[in-house]
Design a protein around this motif. Structure first.
Motif, mmCIF file in Angstrom:
data_model
loop_
_atom_site.group_PDB
_atom_site.id
_atom_site.type_symbol
_atom_site.label_atom_id
_atom_site.label_comp_id
_atom_site.label_asym_id
_atom_site.label_seq_id
_atom_site.Cartn_x
_atom_site.Cartn_y
_atom_site.Cartn_z
ATOM 1 N N GLU A 106 -10.704 17.803 31.090
ATOM 2 C CA GLU A 106 -10.093 17.706 29.768
ATOM 3 C C GLU A 106 -11.130 17.797 28.662
ATOM 4 O O GLU A 106 -10.848 18.306 27.568
ATOM 5 N N ALA A 107 -12.346 17.335 28.921
ATOM 6 C CA ALA A 107 -13.418 17.442 27.920
ATOM 7 C C ALA A 107 -13.740 18.911 27.651
ATOM 8 O O ALA A 107 -13.906 19.333 26.494
ATOM 9 N N ILE A 108 -13.830 19.704 28.711
ATOM 10 C CA ILE A 108 -14.103 21.137 28.557
ATOM 11 C C ILE A 108 -12.957 21.811 27.809
ATOM 12 O O ILE A 108 -13.174 22.623 26.896
ATOM 13 N N ARG A 109 -11.729 21.461 28.179
ATOM 14 C CA ARG A 109 -10.555 22.050 27.521
ATOM 15 C C ARG A 109 -10.540 21.719 26.031
ATOM 16 O O ARG A 109 -10.281 22.579 25.187
ATOM 17 N N THR A 110 -10.837 20.468 25.699
ATOM 18 C CA THR A 110 -10.831 20.040 24.302
ATOM 19 C C THR A 110 -11.920 20.736 23.499
ATOM 20 O O THR A 110 -11.692 21.198 22.371
ATOM 21 N N GLY A 111 -13.110 20.828 24.084
ATOM 22 C CA GLY A 111 -14.199 21.496 23.388
ATOM 23 C C GLY A 111 -13.892 22.960 23.118
ATOM 24 O O GLY A 111 -14.087 23.460 22.006
ATOM 25 N N ALA A 112 -13.382 23.654 24.125
ATOM 26 C CA ALA A 112 -13.069 25.074 23.974
ATOM 27 C C ALA A 112 -11.981 25.286 22.933
ATOM 28 O O ALA A 112 -12.045 26.225 22.125
ATOM 29 N N HIS A 113 -10.987 24.413 22.931
ATOM 30 C CA HIS A 113 -9.885 24.524 21.971
ATOM 31 C C HIS A 113 -10.371 24.426 20.533
ATOM 32 O O HIS A 113 -9.781 25.033 19.622
ATOM 33 N N ASN A 114 -11.434 23.679 20.325
ATOM 34 C CA ASN A 114 -11.935 23.460 18.960
ATOM 35 C C ASN A 114 -13.049 24.420 18.549
ATOM 36 O O ASN A 114 -13.585 24.297 17.443
ATOM 37 N N LEU A 115 -13.400 25.344 19.424
ATOM 38 C CA LEU A 115 -14.354 26.400 19.045
ATOM 39 C C LEU A 115 -13.537 27.617 18.610
ATOM 40 O O LEU A 115 -13.205 28.484 19.416
ATOM 41 N N GLN A 116 -13.219 27.660 17.331
ATOM 42 C CA GLN A 116 -12.223 28.600 16.815
ATOM 43 C C GLN A 116 -12.799 29.847 16.157
ATOM 44 O O GLN A 116 -12.058 30.606 15.534
ATOM 45 N N HIS A 117 -14.092 30.086 16.300
ATOM 46 C CA HIS A 117 -14.699 31.224 15.604
ATOM 47 C C HIS A 117 -15.383 32.162 16.605
ATOM 48 O O HIS A 117 -16.590 32.064 16.844
ATOM 49 N N PRO A 118 -14.618 33.092 17.190
ATOM 50 C CA PRO A 118 -15.165 33.982 18.224
ATOM 51 C C PRO A 118 -16.250 34.927 17.724
ATOM 52 O O PRO A 118 -16.977 35.510 18.534
ATOM 53 N N GLN A 119 -16.381 35.072 16.409
ATOM 54 C CA GLN A 119 -17.440 35.924 15.872
ATOM 55 C C GLN A 119 -18.814 35.253 15.962
ATOM 56 O O GLN A 119 -19.847 35.907 15.794
ATOM 57 N N LEU A 120 -18.811 33.949 16.251
ATOM 58 C CA LEU A 120 -20.054 33.191 16.388
ATOM 59 C C LEU A 120 -20.392 32.981 17.862
ATOM 60 O O LEU A 120 -19.535 33.089 18.730
ATOM 61 N N LYS A 121 -21.644 32.652 18.151
ATOM 62 C CA LYS A 121 -22.013 32.188 19.483
ATOM 63 C C LYS A 121 -21.351 30.824 19.697
ATOM 64 O O LYS A 121 -21.354 29.989 18.786
ATOM 65 N N ARG A 122 -20.809 30.615 20.887
ATOM 66 C CA ARG A 122 -20.103 29.351 21.159
ATOM 67 C C ARG A 122 -20.607 28.748 22.465
ATOM 68 O O ARG A 122 -20.750 29.447 23.465
ATOM 69 N N MET A 123 -20.858 27.456 22.433
ATOM 70 C CA MET A 123 -21.474 26.779 23.575
ATOM 71 C C MET A 123 -20.887 25.381 23.759
ATOM 72 O O MET A 123 -20.646 24.658 22.796
ATOM 73 N N LEU A 124 -20.681 25.010 25.029
ATOM 74 C CA LEU A 124 -20.380 23.633 25.396
ATOM 75 C C LEU A 124 -21.570 23.107 26.193
ATOM 76 O O LEU A 124 -21.963 23.723 27.180
ATOM 77 N N CYS A 125 -22.140 21.996 25.776
ATOM 78 C CA CYS A 125 -23.282 21.393 26.471
ATOM 79 C C CYS A 125 -22.820 20.085 27.113
ATOM 80 O O CYS A 125 -22.545 19.109 26.413
ATOM 81 N N ILE A 126 -22.724 20.089 28.441
ATOM 82 C CA ILE A 126 -22.220 18.932 29.180
ATOM 83 C C ILE A 126 -23.378 18.065 29.666
ATOM 84 O O ILE A 126 -24.292 18.554 30.333
ATOM 85 N N ILE A 127 -23.321 16.772 29.337
ATOM 86 C CA ILE A 127 -24.329 15.807 29.776
ATOM 87 C C ILE A 127 -23.633 14.801 30.681
ATOM 88 O O ILE A 127 -22.693 14.127 30.262
ATOM 89 N N THR A 128 -24.096 14.686 31.928
ATOM 90 C CA THR A 128 -23.394 13.822 32.879
ATOM 91 C C THR A 128 -24.343 13.195 33.890
ATOM 92 O O THR A 128 -25.427 13.735 34.145
ATOM 93 N N ASP A 129 -23.910 12.081 34.466
ATOM 94 C CA ASP A 129 -24.719 11.433 35.505
ATOM 95 C C ASP A 129 -23.977 11.384 36.835
ATOM 96 O O ASP A 129 -24.401 10.701 37.759
ATOM 97 N N GLY A 130 -22.858 12.098 36.924
ATOM 98 C CA GLY A 130 -22.082 11.981 38.151
ATOM 99 C C GLY A 130 -21.191 13.159 38.454
ATOM 100 O O GLY A 130 -21.395 14.262 37.948
ATOM 101 N N ILE A 131 -20.184 12.918 39.254
ATOM 102 C CA ILE A 131 -19.258 13.935 39.714
ATOM 103 C C ILE A 131 -17.934 13.758 38.964
ATOM 104 O O ILE A 131 -17.476 12.634 38.766
ATOM 105 N N PRO A 132 -17.297 14.841 38.538
ATOM 106 C CA PRO A 132 -16.048 14.714 37.782
ATOM 107 C C PRO A 132 -14.908 14.168 38.641
ATOM 108 O O PRO A 132 -14.965 14.206 39.872
ATOM 109 N N ASP A 133 -13.876 13.695 37.978
ATOM 110 C CA ASP A 133 -12.708 13.180 38.687
ATOM 111 C C ASP A 133 -12.116 14.233 39.621
ATOM 112 O O ASP A 133 -11.668 13.920 40.724
ATOM 113 N N ASP A 134 -12.087 15.477 39.154
ATOM 114 C CA ASP A 134 -11.503 16.570 39.931
ATOM 115 C C ASP A 134 -12.414 17.789 39.812
ATOM 116 O O ASP A 134 -12.349 18.532 38.835
ATOM 117 N N LYS A 135 -13.289 17.967 40.795
ATOM 118 C CA LYS A 135 -14.272 19.054 40.742
ATOM 119 C C LYS A 135 -13.584 20.424 40.683
ATOM 120 O O LYS A 135 -14.006 21.313 39.935
#
Length: 207
Positions: A117-146
């Motif tokens: 859901e974090a990835i989905r939320t981040g992508a949804h809010n990157l609304q300018h395809p003319q720009l470079k767009r990046m999600l930077c994930i910082i984690t110490d473990g395994i997701p709930d659903d890999k």
């Protein structure tokens, strides 16, 4: 361990972090706000309960702030999302580092690791395809659903959004590489090096 001593140590740590953030904010005036925006990046910060251990969350906050400062200097706006069982959208991509650092201070660790859901939320809010767009994930473990996390990451990458991953402790290095858009966009570090590991990855934004 005596609870009084533990509380005292926690207070000292918090004071040190607040002082560090204040010093960084003093330097904000040195950043020229009149630059051309070339991209937007969201930091997706794992705030699951395990991030409370070994000062990992405080280190992640320090590293995220340095990452943001470098991203701004490269022409990126910087946004912030934290995730545990729930996902919190703290700020849309901004050039105001004071807003970003203020949001960081409010993040506390609890719950599980809802990375999908974090990835989905981040992508949804990157609304300018003319720009470079990046999600930077910082984690110490395994997701709930890999499986669902990888599926969502693939969907997002097809939209032209890059994914960067920084992991420590129980984070699966193979999974982090699969999640990232490029090999150069992934890094696993020891917990003691989490802050510097995060900040160093900002230089990859020019790649």
């Amino acid at each position: 361990m005596d609870s009084h001593i533990t509380k005292k140590n926690d207070t000292v740590i918090k004071q040190e972090v607040d002082s560090w953030l204040e010093n960084i904010n003093t330097d904000l005036k040195a950043i020229n706000p009149a630059y051309v925006t070339i991209g937007e990046v969201y930091i997706l910060l794992d705030a699951s309960w395990s991030m409370n251990e070994y000062r990992k969350l405080e280190q992640a906050k320090e590293g995220a702030l340095s990452y943001a400062q470098e991203a701004l200097s490269l022409g990126y706006k910087i946004g912030l999302i934290s995730f545990h069982t729930e996902v919190w959208h703290h700020t849309a991509p901004t050039t105001d580092l004071e807003i970003f650092s203020s949001c960081l201070k409010r993040i506390h660790a609890t719950g599980t690791t809802n990375m999908t859901e974090a990835i989905r939320t981040g992508a949804h809010n990157l609304q300018h395809p003319q720009l470079k767009r990046m999600l930077c994930i910082i984690t110490d473990g395994i997701p709930d659903d890999k499986r669902s996390t990888l599926k969502e990451a693939e969907r997002v990458k097809k939209l032209g959004i890059d994914i960067m991953t920084i992991g420590t402790d129980l984070a699966d290095e193979a999974f982090l590489k699969e999640l990232a858009s490029k090999i150069m966009f992934t890094k696993r570090v020891e917990r003691e090096e989490l802050s510097t590991g995060i900040s160093s990855m900002a230089k990859k934004l020019i790649g």
